[in-house]
Design a protein around this motif. Structure first.
Motif, PDB file in Angstrom:
ATOM      1  N   GLN A 128      18.727  39.272  33.988  1.00  0.00           N
ATOM      2  CA  GLN A 128      18.348  41.060  33.802  1.00  0.00           C
ATOM      3  C   GLN A 128      17.671  41.469  34.959  1.00  0.00           C
ATOM      4  O   GLN A 128      16.746  40.962  35.554  1.00  0.00           O
ATOM      5  N   VAL A 129      18.411  42.431  35.603  1.00  0.00           N
ATOM      6  CA  VAL A 129      17.794  42.860  37.095  1.00  0.00           C
ATOM      7  C   VAL A 129      16.924  44.052  36.873  1.00  0.00           C
ATOM      8  O   VAL A 129      17.456  45.161  36.199  1.00  0.00           O
ATOM      9  N   LYS A 130      15.429  44.016  37.153  1.00  0.00           N
ATOM     10  CA  LYS A 130      14.642  45.111  37.065  1.00  0.00           C
ATOM     11  C   LYS A 130      14.099  45.660  38.522  1.00  0.00           C
ATOM     12  O   LYS A 130      13.784  44.773  39.191  1.00  0.00           O
ATOM     13  N   ILE A 131      13.938  46.889  38.472  1.00  0.00           N
ATOM     14  CA  ILE A 131      13.459  47.507  39.810  1.00  0.00           C
ATOM     15  C   ILE A 131      12.183  48.249  39.468  1.00  0.00           C
ATOM     16  O   ILE A 131      12.092  48.759  38.422  1.00  0.00           O
ATOM     17  N   PHE A 132      11.072  48.182  40.435  1.00  0.00           N
ATOM     18  CA  PHE A 132      10.172  48.960  40.166  1.00  0.00           C
ATOM     19  C   PHE A 132       9.757  49.473  41.562  1.00  0.00           C
ATOM     20  O   PHE A 132       9.813  48.939  42.646  1.00  0.00           O
ATOM     21  N   ASP A 133       9.070  50.484  41.428  1.00  0.00           N
ATOM     22  CA  ASP A 133       8.604  51.132  42.712  1.00  0.00           C
ATOM     23  C   ASP A 133       7.409  52.372  42.228  1.00  0.00           C
ATOM     24  O   ASP A 133       7.338  52.424  40.756  1.00  0.00           O
ATOM     25  N   SER A 134       6.997  52.885  43.020  1.00  0.00           N
ATOM     26  CA  SER A 134       5.913  54.017  42.842  1.00  0.00           C
ATOM     27  C   SER A 134       6.031  55.277  43.580  1.00  0.00           C
ATOM     28  O   SER A 134       6.887  55.305  44.259  1.00  0.00           O
ATOM     29  N   SER A 135       5.589  56.459  42.736  1.00  0.00           N
ATOM     30  CA  SER A 135       5.693  57.800  43.309  1.00  0.00           C
ATOM     31  C   SER A 135       4.457  58.252  42.976  1.00  0.00           C
ATOM     32  O   SER A 135       3.724  58.406  42.064  1.00  0.00           O
ATOM     33  N   THR A 136       3.991  59.005  44.232  1.00  0.00           N
ATOM     34  CA  THR A 136       2.740  59.951  44.096  1.00  0.00           C
ATOM     35  C   THR A 136       2.957  61.223  43.886  1.00  0.00           C
ATOM     36  O   THR A 136       3.853  61.782  44.442  1.00  0.00           O
ATOM     37  N   ASP A 195       9.579  35.779  33.404  1.00  0.00           N
ATOM     38  CA  ASP A 195      10.479  34.753  32.512  1.00  0.00           C
ATOM     39  C   ASP A 195      11.649  34.397  33.369  1.00  0.00           C
ATOM     40  O   ASP A 195      11.708  34.928  34.372  1.00  0.00           O
ATOM     41  N   ASP A 196      12.373  33.330  32.943  1.00  0.00           N
ATOM     42  CA  ASP A 196      13.327  32.698  33.779  1.00  0.00           C
ATOM     43  C   ASP A 196      14.773  33.554  33.628  1.00  0.00           C
ATOM     44  O   ASP A 196      15.847  33.220  34.392  1.00  0.00           O
ATOM     45  N   ASN A 197      14.695  34.742  33.072  1.00  0.00           N
ATOM     46  CA  ASN A 197      15.858  35.464  32.824  1.00  0.00           C
ATOM     47  C   ASN A 197      15.931  36.827  33.432  1.00  0.00           C
ATOM     48  O   ASN A 197      16.608  37.635  33.367  1.00  0.00           O
ATOM     49  N   THR A 198      14.817  36.859  34.533  1.00  0.00           N
ATOM     50  CA  THR A 198      14.607  38.416  35.207  1.00  0.00           C
ATOM     51  C   THR A 198      14.832  38.153  36.499  1.00  0.00           C
ATOM     52  O   THR A 198      13.912  37.006  37.103  1.00  0.00           O
ATOM     53  N   ILE A 199      15.254  39.074  37.147  1.00  0.00           N
ATOM     54  CA  ILE A 199      15.103  39.224  38.591  1.00  0.00           C
ATOM     55  C   ILE A 199      14.590  40.620  39.111  1.00  0.00           C
ATOM     56  O   ILE A 199      15.001  41.583  38.567  1.00  0.00           O
ATOM     57  N   TYR A 200      13.255  40.718  39.758  1.00  0.00           N
ATOM     58  CA  TYR A 200      12.643  41.742  40.025  1.00  0.00           C
ATOM     59  C   TYR A 200      13.140  42.145  41.517  1.00  0.00           C
ATOM     60  O   TYR A 200      13.139  41.471  42.459  1.00  0.00           O
ATOM     61  N   VAL A 201      13.391  43.496  41.857  1.00  0.00           N
ATOM     62  CA  VAL A 201      13.766  44.150  43.024  1.00  0.00           C
ATOM     63  C   VAL A 201      12.834  45.126  43.524  1.00  0.00           C
ATOM     64  O   VAL A 201      12.375  46.109  42.418  1.00  0.00           O
ATOM     65  N   LYS A 219       9.590  30.828  37.442  1.00  0.00           N
ATOM     66  CA  LYS A 219      10.839  30.819  37.578  1.00  0.00           C
ATOM     67  C   LYS A 219      11.408  32.467  37.542  1.00  0.00           C
ATOM     68  O   LYS A 219      12.751  32.424  36.689  1.00  0.00           O
ATOM     69  N   THR A 220      10.797  33.258  38.091  1.00  0.00           N
ATOM     70  CA  THR A 220      11.306  34.591  37.743  1.00  0.00           C
ATOM     71  C   THR A 220      11.993  34.927  39.100  1.00  0.00           C
ATOM     72  O   THR A 220      11.176  34.673  40.208  1.00  0.00           O
ATOM     73  N   GLY A 221      12.987  35.302  39.312  1.00  0.00           N
ATOM     74  CA  GLY A 221      13.475  35.627  40.680  1.00  0.00           C
ATOM     75  C   GLY A 221      13.090  37.004  41.181  1.00  0.00           C
ATOM     76  O   GLY A 221      12.671  37.861  40.217  1.00  0.00           O
ATOM     77  N   PHE A 222      12.840  37.215  42.484  1.00  0.00           N
ATOM     78  CA  PHE A 222      12.632  38.449  43.175  1.00  0.00           C
ATOM     79  C   PHE A 222      13.730  38.807  44.379  1.00  0.00           C
ATOM     80  O   PHE A 222      13.844  37.872  44.953  1.00  0.00           O
ATOM     81  N   VAL A 223      13.723  40.007  44.944  1.00  0.00           N
ATOM     82  CA  VAL A 223      14.078  40.307  46.110  1.00  0.00           C
ATOM     83  C   VAL A 223      13.336  41.402  46.643  1.00  0.00           C
ATOM     84  O   VAL A 223      13.394  42.445  45.870  1.00  0.00           O
ATOM     85  N   THR A 224      13.147  41.238  47.914  1.00  0.00           N
ATOM     86  CA  THR A 224      12.308  42.149  48.445  1.00  0.00           C
ATOM     87  C   THR A 224      12.388  42.221  50.119  1.00  0.00           C
ATOM     88  O   THR A 224      13.239  41.531  50.416  1.00  0.00           O
ATOM     89  N   PHE A 283      18.526  44.622  58.100  1.00  0.00           N
ATOM     90  CA  PHE A 283      17.701  44.213  57.313  1.00  0.00           C
ATOM     91  C   PHE A 283      17.284  42.807  56.838  1.00  0.00           C
ATOM     92  O   PHE A 283      18.252  41.755  57.076  1.00  0.00           O
ATOM     93  N   GLU A 284      15.820  42.507  56.603  1.00  0.00           N
ATOM     94  CA  GLU A 284      15.515  41.153  56.613  1.00  0.00           C
ATOM     95  C   GLU A 284      15.088  41.113  55.039  1.00  0.00           C
ATOM     96  O   GLU A 284      14.133  41.547  54.764  1.00  0.00           O
ATOM     97  N   PHE A 285      15.754  40.434  54.024  1.00  0.00           N
ATOM     98  CA  PHE A 285      15.204  40.255  53.016  1.00  0.00           C
ATOM     99  C   PHE A 285      14.459  38.799  52.653  1.00  0.00           C
ATOM    100  O   PHE A 285      14.946  37.793  53.236  1.00  0.00           O
ATOM    101  N   LEU A 286      13.589  39.018  51.586  1.00  0.00           N
ATOM    102  CA  LEU A 286      12.902  37.815  51.264  1.00  0.00           C
ATOM    103  C   LEU A 286      13.038  37.630  49.732  1.00  0.00           C
ATOM    104  O   LEU A 286      13.099  38.312  49.013  1.00  0.00           O
ATOM    105  N   THR A 287      13.449  36.339  49.299  1.00  0.00           N
ATOM    106  CA  THR A 287      13.710  36.014  47.996  1.00  0.00           C
ATOM    107  C   THR A 287      13.329  34.520  47.613  1.00  0.00           C
ATOM    108  O   THR A 287      13.231  33.716  48.448  1.00  0.00           O
ATOM    109  N   ASN A 288      13.373  34.100  46.505  1.00  0.00           N
ATOM    110  CA  ASN A 288      13.343  32.862  46.051  1.00  0.00           C
ATOM    111  C   ASN A 288      14.610  32.519  45.178  1.00  0.00           C
ATOM    112  O   ASN A 288      14.523  31.459  44.485  1.00  0.00           O
ATOM    113  N   LEU A 289      15.755  33.208  45.345  1.00  0.00           N
ATOM    114  CA  LEU A 289      16.974  32.816  44.762  1.00  0.00           C
ATOM    115  C   LEU A 289      17.658  32.175  45.832  1.00  0.00           C
ATOM    116  O   LEU A 289      18.497  32.476  46.662  1.00  0.00           O
ATOM    117  N   PHE A 290      17.699  30.667  45.782  1.00  0.00           N
ATOM    118  CA  PHE A 290      18.350  29.794  46.589  1.00  0.00           C
ATOM    119  C   PHE A 290      19.555  29.359  46.286  1.00  0.00           C
ATOM    120  O   PHE A 290      20.475  29.080  47.239  1.00  0.00           O
TER     121      PHE A 290
END
Length: 399
Positions: A128-136, A195-201, A219-224, A283-290
């Motif tokens: 499950q890919v989830k995206i989060f951000d903020s808006s003012t 959880d181990d079934n989620t990737i946050y972007v 064991k939660t993935g992320f991409v930033t 772009f230079e991306f940082l992740t824990n998805l090896f």
């Protein structure tokens, strides 16, 4: 327009309100006890009044109460029992806890998730890919602290920051959290479920090495994106086989220091250097998805643009420039009601076979809010009766 084809016993507003099951409202009211000490203006009346504000794009309490006063005797089909006066609605926005509106929104999302969901991304990524951000959103009064210097006039403005999470296979927020505009974005990371079934972007404004370690431990993935001044040590330089077609310039395993409660630990992450041929940017991306392909990392980050489109959609189509109260509770209620309306329009759009722009649907509902048109039939084939009328006109002209 032929009434036999498109006439409905309910107005467009009544049809939209009917998408909200009474069980959802009643259960939320019971859980929050939001009708305690209420004689006339119940939570349901409050909700319908605020939804009317969002659909009709009202900018003041006077505009809402005045417009709804003209509906006397016509409110049965959308189940409004008490038309509020300006002071009644103002008091309700101030005193009734926003939690009941939050619960109604999340229960609606749970009910219609099968309509909104698109499983194509999950089928490719297997998570499950989830995206989060903020808006003012700027406020006319210093209700919640805003960023920037104090103006020379001494008149301060406030600002509320809306932190939002959306599932990449949906088009509406799944989690919303409010904070003053001065609060740093990384505080929101504590609200996320891991959880181990989620990737946050997410964008690099949320860079927090402690949170990155927590994601990796769970064991939660992320991409930033990596910050320009980031300190790290290169461990492994992975081979990139097809730089021209993939756009991947470098694929590295790096190590960063994490300071947590005066303890320093090492964390291994992956840094992907990518060239976007379409926008001619690097772009230079940082992740824990090896294990994932490097070009797929870049593709995941590109999905993040969906949340920017959501913020644009909310601000352009709904009344989020003028708020109906000068207190935090009233502002949050108005925002949640906008999110409910956004969800209802999204459900309508998703159910339609005919392609409609979201802004066109919002405008149509506003113009025909109290016309007795069968909404779904008309939106599926708006030209049908126009053609019939044209033929009849030509036949009459012939005779």
């Amino acid at each position: 327009m032929s009434k036999s084809s498109y006439f409905s016993g309910k107005s467009v507003f009544g049809q939209l309100i009917s998408l909200i099951d009474d069980k959802i409202i009643n259960s939320s009211v019971k859980e929050c006890d939001s009708d305690r000490y209420t004689k006339k203006f119940t939570t349901k009346d409050h909700l319908i009044s605020m939804l009317f504000c969002s659909f009709a794009k009202c900018n003041s309490l006077r505009e809402i109460s005045g417009a709804m006063l003209g509906l006397s005797g016509k409110t049965e089909h959308f189940k409004l029992k008490h038309i509020p006066k300006k002071s009644t609605l103002s008091d309700a926005n101030k005193k009734r806890d926003v939690e009941v509106f939050e619960k109604i929104y999340h229960k609606l999302l749970q009910e219609y998730c099968w309509v909104l969901s698109d499983s194509r991304i999950k089928e490719v990524v297997k998570k499950q890919v989830k995206i989060f951000d903020s808006s003012t959103i700027s406020l006319f009064k210093d209700i919640m602290a805003c960023v920037g210097r104090n103006p020379k006039s001494g008149k301060k403005k406030g600002g509320i920051k809306i932190h939002t999470v959306i599932n990449a296979d949906e088009i509406v927020p799944s989690l919303v959290w409010f904070s003053p505009a001065t609060a740093h974005d990384h505080n929101f990371l504590e609200k996320l479920q891991c959880d181990d079934n989620t990737i946050y972007v997410f964008d690099k404004g949320y860079n927090d090495y402690k949170a990155f370690k927590h994601f990796s431990d769970q064991k939660t993935g992320f991409v930033t994106r990596i910050k320009d001044n980031a300190n790290y040590q290169l461990i492994v330089q992975n081979e990139v086989l097809d730089k021209i077609h993939s756009g991947v310039l470098e694929d590295q395993i790096i190590e960063i220091e994490v300071n947590d409660n005066e303890k320093t630990s090492k964390l291994k992450l992956r840094k992907v250097h990518f060239y976007d041929r379409e926008n001619k940017r690097e772009f230079e991306f940082l992740t824990n998805l090896f294990e994932m392909r490097a070009d797929m990392i870049a593709a995941l980050y590109k999905i993040r643009w969906q949340i920017e489109l959501l913020f644009k959609q909310l601000k352009q189509n709904f009344p989020l420039k003028y708020f109906l109260g000068d207190n935090e509770n009233a502002i949050k209620i108005q925002i949640y009601c906008v999110l409910i309306v956004n969800l209802l329009i999204a459900v309508i759009k998703k159910k339609l076979k005919r392609s409609w722009a979201f802004s066109n649907l919002v405008s149509f509902c506003k113009i025909h809010l109290f016309n007795y048109i069968h909404l779904m039939k008309f939106l599926e084939n708006p030209e049908k009766d126009w053609k019939i009328e044209k033929i009849n006109t030509e036949q009459l002209a012939f005779f």
